[in-house]
Design a protein around this motif. Structure first.
Motif, PDB file in Angstrom:
ATOM      1  N   SER A 166       0.839  -1.210   0.000  1.00  9.30           N
ATOM      2  CA  SER A 166       0.000   0.000   0.000  1.00  9.30           C
ATOM      3  C   SER A 166       0.868   1.251   0.000  1.00  9.30           C
ATOM      4  O   SER A 166       0.607   2.213  -0.740  1.00  9.30           O
ATOM      5  CB  SER A 166      -0.926  -0.008   1.212  1.00  9.30           C
TER       6      SER A 166
ATOM      7  N   SER B 240       1.029   3.826  -3.177  1.00  4.71           N
ATOM      8  CA  SER B 240       0.648   5.232  -2.970  1.00  4.71           C
ATOM      9  C   SER B 240       1.782   6.162  -3.406  1.00  4.71           C
ATOM     10  O   SER B 240       1.543   7.230  -3.990  1.00  4.71           O
ATOM     11  CB  SER B 240       0.293   5.473  -1.503  1.00  4.71           C
TER      12      SER B 240
ATOM     13  N   SER C 201     -11.445  -4.873  -2.104  1.00  4.49           N
ATOM     14  CA  SER C 201     -10.427  -4.513  -3.098  1.00  4.49           C
ATOM     15  C   SER C 201     -10.592  -3.065  -3.544  1.00  4.49           C
ATOM     16  O   SER C 201      -9.617  -2.302  -3.614  1.00  4.49           O
ATOM     17  CB  SER C 201     -10.530  -5.449  -4.307  1.00  4.49           C
TER      18      SER C 201
ATOM     19  N   ILE D 238      -7.967   0.091  -3.006  1.00  3.50           N
ATOM     20  CA  ILE D 238      -7.478   0.955  -4.086  1.00  3.50           C
ATOM     21  C   ILE D 238      -7.856   2.410  -3.831  1.00  3.50           C
ATOM     22  O   ILE D 238      -7.050   3.328  -4.020  1.00  3.50           O
ATOM     23  CB  ILE D 238      -8.040   0.466  -5.429  1.00  3.50           C
ATOM     24  N   SER D 239      -9.105   2.630  -3.378  1.00  2.13           N
ATOM     25  CA  SER D 239      -9.565   3.996  -3.121  1.00  2.13           C
ATOM     26  C   SER D 239      -8.750   4.645  -1.993  1.00  2.13           C
ATOM     27  O   SER D 239      -8.376   5.825  -2.081  1.00  2.13           O
ATOM     28  CB  SER D 239     -11.047   3.986  -2.755  1.00  2.13           C
TER      29      SER D 239
ATOM     30  N   LEU E  25      -6.511  -4.565   1.901  1.00  4.52           N
ATOM     31  CA  LEU E  25      -5.752  -5.356   0.938  1.00  4.52           C
ATOM     32  C   LEU E  25      -5.472  -6.754   1.495  1.00  4.52           C
ATOM     33  O   LEU E  25      -5.585  -7.757   0.770  1.00  4.52           O
ATOM     34  CB  LEU E  25      -4.438  -4.635   0.607  1.00  4.52           C
TER      35      LEU E  25
END
Length: 743
Positions: A19, A23, A320, A324-325, A359
């Motif tokens: 993550s 990012s 998921s 992602i958001s 995740l």
């Protein structure tokens, strides 16, 4: 212990690193194009500010003319005068329009008793007409009007120009410039002379952080079309020079503030990006070890698999998408990180942590899904039991039921039409009430319409409901076994038809009750008759057997007793055989050996077997046949039994010295055999009871016979898909047998 903890945290740490890395890459992709430049002075943002400052320099330095000088350069050409007149339109139309415009005002003033105001309107009108007339009649007058219009526009342009002077002065204090032209001796700069060093030589990288060459056109912005540009033809030359930012410019200045901020943000972004790439590389190296599902998650797999498959799929997709958001949101927070590092830094950490959890949950669910899809049939079965398939099946069922209900509503078209008409009227009244809310003036019309349509509908519904309730009550009575009174039937509506059917059911129930009472009576008589007919010979057998046991019985009496016992035993055997035969016939458990049989010959053979008895009796038999041969596909032995029973009954029960008529005739494709005789005993009106078992023409039961002959005969004829009918007219007994005829 350490290994177990490592396995538990493996997938979580991997998700956190992934993550974080993702990012960072997103931040690099979204902001990298902005921070790829060497410094702030090479960014498009600073270039935009520089272009804006160049416009201000052109406006306030290179083209700094006064309003009075600009007005003096205003010119009006003949073409502009013609265009002006064309825009105004035809002179006659203009004058007519002004007359119409002021005529109403003048008349209103006169009507109000105010002649002074009317005179003012007239003077104003005449002045405007005179002005329009002069525009069309004099070029000088038109030129003067256009010049005055351009002067007003110039005043607006110069007033608007002064609004930007503050911004010009702000930039002028921060950006150095030097501009000159090879076609002119004019030099424009904000640099200050320093000793013997020429001004232009002050712009060098030892003194300046940033230097760029720039060309400025001094075409006067906002003046074109208002000024005679030919008067400034000598100044319409490009200026070339340089813009620069001094090294000693104060760090508190806006430009330097942006410069240092850009440098700090650029360094932070690239550090973040490199750390993200390192995290992703570590994730790639540890991917296989981290993908193992921890044992603690296996405990929840049982509960997870209990969820419907589509719900699990939605949960996996949701986690998921959420991951992602959250990663994208954490990347967006980097843009605001430098404005408030503490607040937005914590927001980034929280979002990355939440994204890691989502995740990790998605990865665990993915592993579970992979394991499930390896078992294809089980996965298909699991999907069939999912929420969506079940909902789909339920929706299809509801649609089918709705379709069936609509079809049921139109089983009787009159009901469907009445239902549609009623709904149309109700919706029409509803729509009318909505219109009334918009137009209250139509309330009376709506009340009349409501009274004309609504009241009859209510009365009709009440009447139909009452009629329907009576039918329901009648149905309840029938269900309870109480026929009750018949319903009134009027009209040809569905309810009237239903009431008629209920009346038919009522009559049917009454008939069944009568038949049940009759059946109970016949059952009682059957038991009585069977008991009597079986007990009589049995009693005789027992009695004479007891007499034979006595020693004082003579040989002659013994022979007589044995003869009686033999006769009664045979009589008992006949009764039992007939009872067994009747039971077999009633159950239908009889096989027929059908063949093509001549009914005339069969009936004659039966009569021949009774020839001696017929001669000994006082009866006169009359036989007739329409044809010599009448064929039918029957079981000859069974049909002979029918003829034998009927002829035997005639000999036992026919009145002495009367005639007996037996005939065979054909009717269409039927063969009809008739037997007619006059009964010795009173039969009664109900001939159907003669078909009941153990029913005899001699109610006193003194004659020979089992009382089963007609019952057996009817069963035999029924098995041949024929018909045996008995009718009684006084003492006249008739029996008609109808069978399918063969050619």
């Amino acid at each position: 212990m350490a290994t177990k903890l490592k396995n538990k945290l493996g997938i979580g740490l991997w998700a956190a690193l992934f993550s974080f890395g993702l990012s960072g890459l997103l931040s690099l992709f979204s902001l990298g194009s902005h921070y790829v430049h060497r410094d702030y002075f090479h960014t498009p943002e600073f270039r935009s500010e520089l272009d804006q400052f160049a416009q201000y320099v052109n406006l306030f330095e290179l083209n700094n003319i006064t309003l009075e000088k600009a007005k003096q350069s205003i010119t009006v050409s003949d073409d502009e005068i013609e265009n002006y007149r064309e825009e105004m339109g035809d002179l006659t139309i203009q004058i007519s329009s002004l007359d119409e415009q002021y005529q109403s005002r003048i008349e209103e003033a006169l009507a109000a008793g105010n002649p002074g105001a009317a005179d003012i309107y007239k003077a104003e009108r005449d002045k405007k007409i005179d002005d329009v007339t002069k525009v069309y009649g004099s070029d000088d007058y038109a030129r003067a009007k256009l010049t005055a219009e351009k002067e007003r526009q110039l005043e607006g342009v110069f007033k608007e120009r002064e609004q930007y002077r503050t911004d010009f002065l702000k930039y002028k204090d921060q950006i150095q410039y030097y501009f000159e032209s090879s076609l002119s001796d004019n030099v424009y700069t904000n640099l200050k002379a320093s000793g013997d060093t020429p001004v232009q030589e002050q712009i060098n990288f030892s003194n300046m952080r940033y230097i760029t060459n720039y060309s400025i056109s001094n075409e006067p912005p906002g003046y074109k079309g208002l000024l005679d540009m030919e008067l400034y033809a000598d100044t319409m030359i490009p200026y070339k020079g340089q813009f620069a930012v001094a090294r000693n410019l104060s760090s508190a200045s806006p430009i330097m503030t942006e410069y240092h901020a850009y440098k700090r943000e650029q360094m932070t972004l690239w550090t973040y990006a490199l750390a993200s790439i390192a995290a992703l590389i570590l994730c790639a190296i540890r991917a296989k070890q981290a993908m193992a599902i921890p044992s603690s998650a296996n405990r929840w797999r049982v509960y997870y698999n209990k969820l419907p498959m589509d719900v699990r799929a939605l949960l996996a997709v949701s986690t998921s998408i959420c991951a992602i958001s959250l990663i994208a949101s954490a990347s967006d927070q980097f843009l605001y990180l430098f404005s408030n590092p503490f607040v937005y830094g914590w927001k980034m950490v929280i979002r990355i942590a939440a994204a890691s959890i989502c995740l990790a949950a998605s990865l665990i669910q993915g592993r579970i899904w992979v394991a499930q899809f390896k078992d294809g049939p089980a996965a298909k079965k699991d999907w069939a039991n999912g929420l969506l398939p079940r909902t789909g099946r339920r929706i299809r069922l509801l649609c089918a039921l709705a379709k069936q209900h609509v079809a049921d509503a139109f089983l009787h078209k009159s009901i469907g039409v009445q239902l549609l008409t009623l709904l149309a009227i109700i919706y029409g009244l509803g729509a009318a009430s909505w219109i009334i809310s918009l137009h209250p003036a139509l309330m009376i019309a709506y009340a009349i319409m409501l009274a004309g349509a609504g009241i009859p509908i209510v009365m009709l519904i009440v009447r139909k409901a009452g009629y329907f309730n009576r039918i329901v009550l009648q149905a309840n009575e029938l269900a309870a076994g109480k026929p009750g009174q018949e319903l009134p039937v009027s009209g040809q509506s569905v309810l009237a038809m239903l009431a008629s059917h209920m009346n038919a059911l009522t009559n049917g129930v009454k008939l069944l009750q009568n038949e049940q009472a009759k059946s109970e009576r016949l059952k009682t008589e059957l038991i009585t008759n069977v008991s009597h007919d079986l007990r009589t010979p049995l009693t005789s057998i027992i009695t004479y057997t007891e007499l034979l046991k006595k020693e004082d019985v003579s040989a002659e009496d013994k022979l007589a007793y044995i003869e009686i016992i033999d006769r009664k035993s045979k009589r008992l055997k006949v009764l039992i055989d007939d009872l067994f035969e009747a039971s077999k016939m009633a159950s239908g458990n009889v096989e027929l050996a059908k063949d093509k049989v001549d009914l005339v010959q069969l009936l004659q053979q039966t009569l021949a077997e009774y020839d001696d008895m017929i001669r000994d009796s006082s009866l006169q038999f009359r036989f007739s046949a329409a044809e010599e041969q009448v064929y039918a596909y029957v079981d000859g032995q069974k049909l002979w039994r029918v003829f034998d029973n009927l002829i035997g009954n005639i000999l036992k029960y026919a009145l002495d010295r009367t005639r007996v008529y037996i005939s065979i005739r054909t009717l269409d494709n039927q063969a009809v055999i008739s037997f007619k005789n006059v009964s010795r005993y009173e039969i009664g009106d109900n001939a159907d009871e003669l078909f009941e078992r153990f029913t005899r023409g001699d109610s006193s039961r003194h004659t020979e016979g089992s009382g089963l002959g007609l019952a057996i005969s009817k069963s035999i004829v029924d098995l041949h898909e024929g018909n045996l009918e008995i009718s009684v007219d006084g003492d006249l007994f008739k029996a008609n047998i109808s069978l399918q005829r063969m050619e």
